[in-house]
Design a protein around this motif. Structure first.
Motif, PDB file in Angstrom:
ATOM      1  N   VAL A 307       0.851  -1.189   0.000  1.00  0.00           N
ATOM      2  CA  VAL A 307       0.000   0.000   0.000  1.00  0.00           C
ATOM      3  C   VAL A 307       0.889   1.242   0.000  1.00  0.00           C
ATOM      4  O   VAL A 307       2.078   1.177   0.322  1.00  0.00           O
ATOM      5  CB  VAL A 307      -0.926   0.045   1.238  1.00  0.00           C
ATOM      6  CG1 VAL A 307      -1.915  -1.097   1.223  1.00  0.00           C
ATOM      7  CG2 VAL A 307      -0.118   0.070   2.532  1.00  0.00           C
ATOM      8  N   ILE A 308       0.288   2.376  -0.371  1.00  0.00           N
ATOM      9  CA  ILE A 308       0.929   3.671  -0.194  1.00  0.00           C
ATOM     10  C   ILE A 308       0.412   4.203   1.136  1.00  0.00           C
ATOM     11  O   ILE A 308      -0.741   4.618   1.242  1.00  0.00           O
ATOM     12  CB  ILE A 308       0.594   4.630  -1.341  1.00  0.00           C
ATOM     13  CG1 ILE A 308       1.039   4.033  -2.675  1.00  0.00           C
ATOM     14  CG2 ILE A 308       1.270   5.986  -1.122  1.00  0.00           C
ATOM     15  CD1 ILE A 308       0.539   4.796  -3.890  1.00  0.00           C
ATOM     16  N   GLY A 309       1.248   4.126   2.147  1.00  0.00           N
ATOM     17  CA  GLY A 309       0.807   4.450   3.496  1.00  0.00           C
ATOM     18  C   GLY A 309       1.687   5.485   4.156  1.00  0.00           C
ATOM     19  O   GLY A 309       2.765   5.836   3.667  1.00  0.00           O
ATOM     20  N   ALA A 310       1.194   5.981   5.273  1.00  0.00           N
ATOM     21  CA  ALA A 310       1.931   6.982   6.043  1.00  0.00           C
ATOM     22  C   ALA A 310       1.544   6.845   7.499  1.00  0.00           C
ATOM     23  O   ALA A 310       0.577   6.173   7.856  1.00  0.00           O
ATOM     24  CB  ALA A 310       1.608   8.387   5.534  1.00  0.00           C
ATOM     25  N   THR A 311       2.313   7.509   8.343  1.00  0.00           N
ATOM     26  CA  THR A 311       2.001   7.594   9.760  1.00  0.00           C
ATOM     27  C   THR A 311       1.873   9.069  10.128  1.00  0.00           C
ATOM     28  O   THR A 311       2.129   9.949   9.302  1.00  0.00           O
ATOM     29  CB  THR A 311       3.086   6.930  10.623  1.00  0.00           C
ATOM     30  OG1 THR A 311       4.259   7.769  10.629  1.00  0.00           O
ATOM     31  CG2 THR A 311       3.467   5.557  10.093  1.00  0.00           C
ATOM     32  N   ALA A 312       1.499   9.310  11.358  1.00  0.00           N
ATOM     33  CA  ALA A 312       1.365  10.700  11.805  1.00  0.00           C
ATOM     34  C   ALA A 312       2.690  11.439  11.791  1.00  0.00           C
ATOM     35  O   ALA A 312       2.716  12.668  11.783  1.00  0.00           O
ATOM     36  CB  ALA A 312       0.752  10.739  13.199  1.00  0.00           C
ATOM     37  N   SER A 313       3.795  10.702  11.763  1.00  0.00           N
ATOM     38  CA  SER A 313       5.111  11.349  11.782  1.00  0.00           C
ATOM     39  C   SER A 313       5.979  10.951  10.589  1.00  0.00           C
ATOM     40  O   SER A 313       7.182  11.189  10.586  1.00  0.00           O
ATOM     41  CB  SER A 313       5.847  11.006  13.084  1.00  0.00           C
ATOM     42  OG  SER A 313       5.926   9.608  13.268  1.00  0.00           O
ATOM     43  N   SER A 314       5.378  10.342   9.559  1.00  0.00           N
ATOM     44  CA  SER A 314       6.126  10.035   8.340  1.00  0.00           C
ATOM     45  C   SER A 314       5.221  10.241   7.140  1.00  0.00           C
ATOM     46  O   SER A 314       4.033   9.919   7.178  1.00  0.00           O
ATOM     47  CB  SER A 314       6.656   8.598   8.357  1.00  0.00           C
ATOM     48  OG  SER A 314       5.593   7.663   8.318  1.00  0.00           O
ATOM     49  N   SER A 315       5.792  10.798   6.064  1.00  0.00           N
ATOM     50  CA  SER A 315       5.010  11.097   4.880  1.00  0.00           C
ATOM     51  C   SER A 315       4.811   9.837   4.038  1.00  0.00           C
ATOM     52  O   SER A 315       5.472   8.810   4.269  1.00  0.00           O
ATOM     53  CB  SER A 315       5.697  12.194   4.065  1.00  0.00           C
ATOM     54  OG  SER A 315       7.049  11.871   3.831  1.00  0.00           O
ATOM     55  N   PRO A 316       3.888   9.872   3.065  1.00  0.00           N
ATOM     56  CA  PRO A 316       3.556   8.661   2.303  1.00  0.00           C
ATOM     57  C   PRO A 316       4.761   8.012   1.644  1.00  0.00           C
ATOM     58  O   PRO A 316       5.599   8.676   1.025  1.00  0.00           O
ATOM     59  CB  PRO A 316       2.554   9.174   1.271  1.00  0.00           C
ATOM     60  CG  PRO A 316       1.897  10.339   1.930  1.00  0.00           C
ATOM     61  CD  PRO A 316       2.998  11.000   2.713  1.00  0.00           C
ATOM     62  N   SER A 317       4.807   6.701   1.784  1.00  0.00           N
ATOM     63  CA  SER A 317       5.814   5.858   1.153  1.00  0.00           C
ATOM     64  C   SER A 317       5.131   4.536   0.803  1.00  0.00           C
ATOM     65  O   SER A 317       3.944   4.362   1.060  1.00  0.00           O
ATOM     66  CB  SER A 317       6.999   5.606   2.096  1.00  0.00           C
ATOM     67  OG  SER A 317       7.630   6.809   2.489  1.00  0.00           O
ATOM     68  N   ILE A 318       5.892   3.611   0.248  1.00  0.00           N
ATOM     69  CA  ILE A 318       5.325   2.314  -0.108  1.00  0.00           C
ATOM     70  C   ILE A 318       5.695   1.299   0.970  1.00  0.00           C
ATOM     71  O   ILE A 318       6.871   1.123   1.301  1.00  0.00           O
ATOM     72  CB  ILE A 318       5.805   1.875  -1.495  1.00  0.00           C
ATOM     73  CG1 ILE A 318       5.287   2.868  -2.531  1.00  0.00           C
ATOM     74  CG2 ILE A 318       5.330   0.469  -1.826  1.00  0.00           C
ATOM     75  CD1 ILE A 318       5.754   2.625  -3.930  1.00  0.00           C
ATOM     76  N   ARG A 332       5.926  -2.801   6.755  1.00  0.00           N
ATOM     77  CA  ARG A 332       7.349  -2.481   6.679  1.00  0.00           C
ATOM     78  C   ARG A 332       7.633  -1.742   5.382  1.00  0.00           C
ATOM     79  O   ARG A 332       7.037  -2.036   4.347  1.00  0.00           O
ATOM     80  CB  ARG A 332       8.195  -3.760   6.774  1.00  0.00           C
ATOM     81  CG  ARG A 332       8.089  -4.420   8.143  1.00  0.00           C
ATOM     82  CD  ARG A 332       8.706  -5.812   8.161  1.00  0.00           C
ATOM     83  NE  ARG A 332       8.723  -6.358   9.514  1.00  0.00           N
ATOM     84  CZ  ARG A 332       7.679  -6.921  10.104  1.00  0.00           C
ATOM     85  NH1 ARG A 332       6.522  -7.006   9.457  1.00  0.00           N
ATOM     86  NH2 ARG A 332       7.763  -7.395  11.325  1.00  0.00           N
ATOM     87  N   LEU A 333       8.573  -0.814   5.428  1.00  0.00           N
ATOM     88  CA  LEU A 333       8.872   0.014   4.263  1.00  0.00           C
ATOM     89  C   LEU A 333       9.445  -0.818   3.121  1.00  0.00           C
ATOM     90  O   LEU A 333      10.364  -1.617   3.310  1.00  0.00           O
ATOM     91  CB  LEU A 333       9.864   1.112   4.629  1.00  0.00           C
ATOM     92  CG  LEU A 333       9.278   2.376   5.266  1.00  0.00           C
ATOM     93  CD1 LEU A 333      10.406   3.277   5.762  1.00  0.00           C
ATOM     94  CD2 LEU A 333       8.410   3.127   4.273  1.00  0.00           C
ATOM     95  N   VAL A 334       8.902  -0.614   1.923  1.00  0.00           N
ATOM     96  CA  VAL A 334       9.462  -1.177   0.702  1.00  0.00           C
ATOM     97  C   VAL A 334      10.325  -0.133   0.011  1.00  0.00           C
ATOM     98  O   VAL A 334      11.443  -0.393  -0.405  1.00  0.00           O
ATOM     99  CB  VAL A 334       8.335  -1.642  -0.246  1.00  0.00           C
ATOM    100  CG1 VAL A 334       8.904  -2.098  -1.579  1.00  0.00           C
ATOM    101  CG2 VAL A 334       7.527  -2.757   0.391  1.00  0.00           C
ATOM    102  N   VAL A 335       9.772   1.053  -0.122  1.00  0.00           N
ATOM    103  CA  VAL A 335      10.515   2.185  -0.683  1.00  0.00           C
ATOM    104  C   VAL A 335      10.582   3.246   0.404  1.00  0.00           C
ATOM    105  O   VAL A 335       9.625   3.998   0.617  1.00  0.00           O
ATOM    106  CB  VAL A 335       9.819   2.737  -1.945  1.00  0.00           C
ATOM    107  CG1 VAL A 335      10.574   3.944  -2.483  1.00  0.00           C
ATOM    108  CG2 VAL A 335       9.712   1.654  -2.998  1.00  0.00           C
ATOM    109  N   PRO A 336      11.678   3.333   1.133  1.00  0.00           N
ATOM    110  CA  PRO A 336      11.768   4.310   2.232  1.00  0.00           C
ATOM    111  C   PRO A 336      11.716   5.726   1.703  1.00  0.00           C
ATOM    112  O   PRO A 336      12.241   6.031   0.639  1.00  0.00           O
ATOM    113  CB  PRO A 336      13.133   3.994   2.867  1.00  0.00           C
ATOM    114  CG  PRO A 336      13.520   2.651   2.345  1.00  0.00           C
ATOM    115  CD  PRO A 336      12.887   2.532   1.004  1.00  0.00           C
TER     116      PRO A 336
END
Length: 591
Positions: A307-318, A332-336
């Motif tokens: 998924v293209i996801g994010a957290t409250a303290s990190s911007s969208p990544s894969i 877990r991050l695929v594309v940091p």
């Protein structure tokens, strides 16, 4: 790096924004569109396989088009290569080859919303001002029309012997009323489609053929966009009082997927936080619980979901979640995301609620370290059928780093809180949205969060209209910033692309145009000169009339800037102008 030693620099923030869209799994690899500052905001098709991530399209291409004004469904992966859209034209990129234009789009005709036929050739929606078509395109550029409609078409999905697709009338928006049709297909013939869901007071979106050849789709027939399966009748899958899909502004959204074991993966949002659910019959389990925001693209493989996801303290990544038994289900991050070379430490916002005469109103509150009263920006999101995602946004962090608090309001008309809430702005644009933003501002003033005389409202596009209307009436705001703003809904309705005209018609009400003579507080107008969604000429005329009345009004017109101010230079100048505007207002207030 900072601009004054106390906050993030506009140039740094403009370079920090990377966007990801249209994630899918095909031919054993993950594919997506990526736009980053190093390539001038152009959207590149990316591929990740066996731990290696590489661009697929060359720098001279920017993948995407303007089908129905907002594009989407911009590429599809075939066994022998990739089909993609650039500026509305359709290209074929064979494995190891170079892109070849096979069907040309222009200002009158745009290709998009691509899917794959069983023969490895693309299906596409070809849209024009008066009609839409679903077409099949050969490698030599031969275009065969399968379906033609005087309305709008979307989501063509082909299965053996059947074509599913969406249709809605030209006086409707797809999130208000749309229908799902099934058409029998045999060699050389597509029978007239039969409506199986939708129309009237129902919005249907995201058709997809699942395991066993069963047709799935999202419908808001209960007041919430939920997942259904067609089995001669519509059967609900995992019904929940939450929206499992967003308003379909673009083609190609896919908010759900399937595992080889028959489980269903789908998103569910409350307008702020989004969850990813794994559904197996009556059993539902939340996975990727460390993510708080998920875009409407779910890409499932045999062992994982990306998924293209994010957290409250990190911007969208894969991100990827292992679906194997015994997995902890965390993403877990695929594309940091590139680690920001900044000393700035992000503090997650709080989800707040204020009680109003119209019911509870929710908003995100971002605060700097200072616990006392500080300057505060109330932000009206664009759309207005948008939401307030709980994810890191560097534009917000820019203002926090300069000592501002920011409140993002899930005002009436937003998505994620059901059909009734989404439609509550109909006929009241410039009223209910302004009331809700003002209610949040007044609440934060009374709570001692906002500094008196330093409470501002800011918005872009439809949110820019909200900000301008707030500046035209009594209220708590000291100044307003309107970026890429709609100035006059009636005039906008006549000039906007056909897709969006019904939206302008159903939203606009007694508030009418933002009129310079009614403006009560200083206004900053920011607009790109190449904006194709809202008129830069209207904005320039409005800003000129304001400046003739009062020198405290300001404007910034960005040469070549688009509706989203996508290129880093436009974004940098806009951030600097908005910060400087607020600082000048505060200096005048204390002088």
């Amino acid at each position: 790096m900072t601009d004054d030693g106390t906050g993030l620099a506009p140039a740094w923030v403009a370079q920090a924004v990377v966007t990801y869209d249209e994630l899918c799994f095909a031919q054993g690899a993950l594919w997506w569109l990526q736009s980053d500052p190093d390539h001038g905001g152009r959207r590149r098709l990316m591929r990740s396989f066996a731990g290696s991530t590489l661009p697929v399209t060359a720098p001279e291409f920017s993948v995407g088009g303007q089908l129905h004004a907002y594009g989407g469904g911009s590429f599809v992966v075939a066994p022998d290569g990739v089909w993609f859209v650039d500026n509305g034209s359709l290209f074929h990129l064979s494995t190891g080859g170079t892109p070849v234009c096979v069907a040309t789009g222009d200002d009158q005709v745009q290709y998009g919303d691509l899917s794959l036929s069983w023969d490895g050739l693309p299906l596409a929606v070809r849209g024009g001002d008066s009609a839409d078509e679903i077409v099949s395109v050969s490698r030599t550029g031969h275009v065969e029309v399968l379906v033609r409609s005087s309305g709008f078409l979307a989501g063509p999905r082909l299965a053996p012997g059947m074509l599913a697709y969406l249709e809605w009338d030209r006086d409707q928006m797809p999130w208000d009323s749309s229908r799902l049709l099934l058409a029998a297909v045999r060699p050389g013939v597509v029978e007239p489609g039969v409506v199986v869901a939708g129309d009237g007071q129902e919005s249907v979106t995201q058709p997809s053929w699942g395991l066993g050849g069963r047709l799935h789709f999202m419908s808001d027939r209960t007041g919430w966009w939920n997942l259904y399966r067609w089995n001669g009748v519509a059967e609900a899958i995992a019904p929940v009082d939450a929206d499992c899909a967003p308003a379909p502004w673009e083609g190609g959204y896919q908010s759900y997927g399937f595992t080889p074991r028959g489980e269903v993966l789908l998103t569910a949002t409350d307008g702020i936080a989004t969850e990813l659910l794994l559904v197996n019959g009556l059993d539902r389990r939340r996975i990727a619980s460390n993510l708080t925001s998920i875009k409407p693209y779910v890409a499932a493989t045999e062992t994982e979901v990306a998924v293209i996801g994010a957290t409250a303290s990190s911007s969208p990544s894969i991100w990827s979640v292992n679906l194997a038994a015994g997995s902890d289900g965390r993403a877990r991050l695929v594309v940091p995301e590139p680690p920001p070379s900044s000393p700035w430490t992000v503090s997650p916002p709080s989800v707040e609620t204020v009680e109003t005469v119209n019911g509870p109103l929710r908003f995100l509150l971002h605060r700097p370290d200072d616990t006392g009263a500080v300057p505060l920006i109330v932000r009206a999101h664009p759309g207005p059928t948008d939401d307030v995602p709980l994810r890191l946004d560097w534009t917000t962090q820019f203002f926090i780093s300069h000592g501002f608090a920011v409140a993002e309001v899930l005002y009436r008309g937003s998505t994620g809180q059901g059909r009734a809430f989404r439609q509550s702005l109909h006929g009241h644009w410039g009223e209910h949205d302004v009331d809700d933003c003002a209610a949040v501002g007044e609440h934060l003033l009374a709570a001692g969060v906002a500094l008196p005389g330093a409470l501002f409202i800011s918005g872009a596009s439809a949110g820019g209209y909200t900000a301008l209307q707030a500046a035209c009436r009594p209220g708590p705001f000291s100044a307003a910033t309107a970026t890429s703003a709609i100035i006059d809904p009636a005039r906008w309705e006549r000039s906007v692309p056909p897709f969006q005209r019904p939206h302008a018609a159903v939203l606009r009400g007694p508030a009418g145009a933002a009129v310079p003579d009614r403006v009560r507080v200083p206004v900053l107008v920011i607009h790109g000169t190449a904006d194709t969604i809202t008129s830069a000429d209207d904005a320039r005329h409005f800003a000129g009339a304001l400046s003739a009345r009062d020198r405290n009004h300001e404007s910034l017109f960005l040469a070549g800037g688009d509706h989203y101010l996508s290129d880093p230079a436009s974004r940098q100048h806009a951030l600097g102008a908005e910060l400087g505007f607020y600082q000048r207002i505060m200096r005048r207030g204390t002088g």
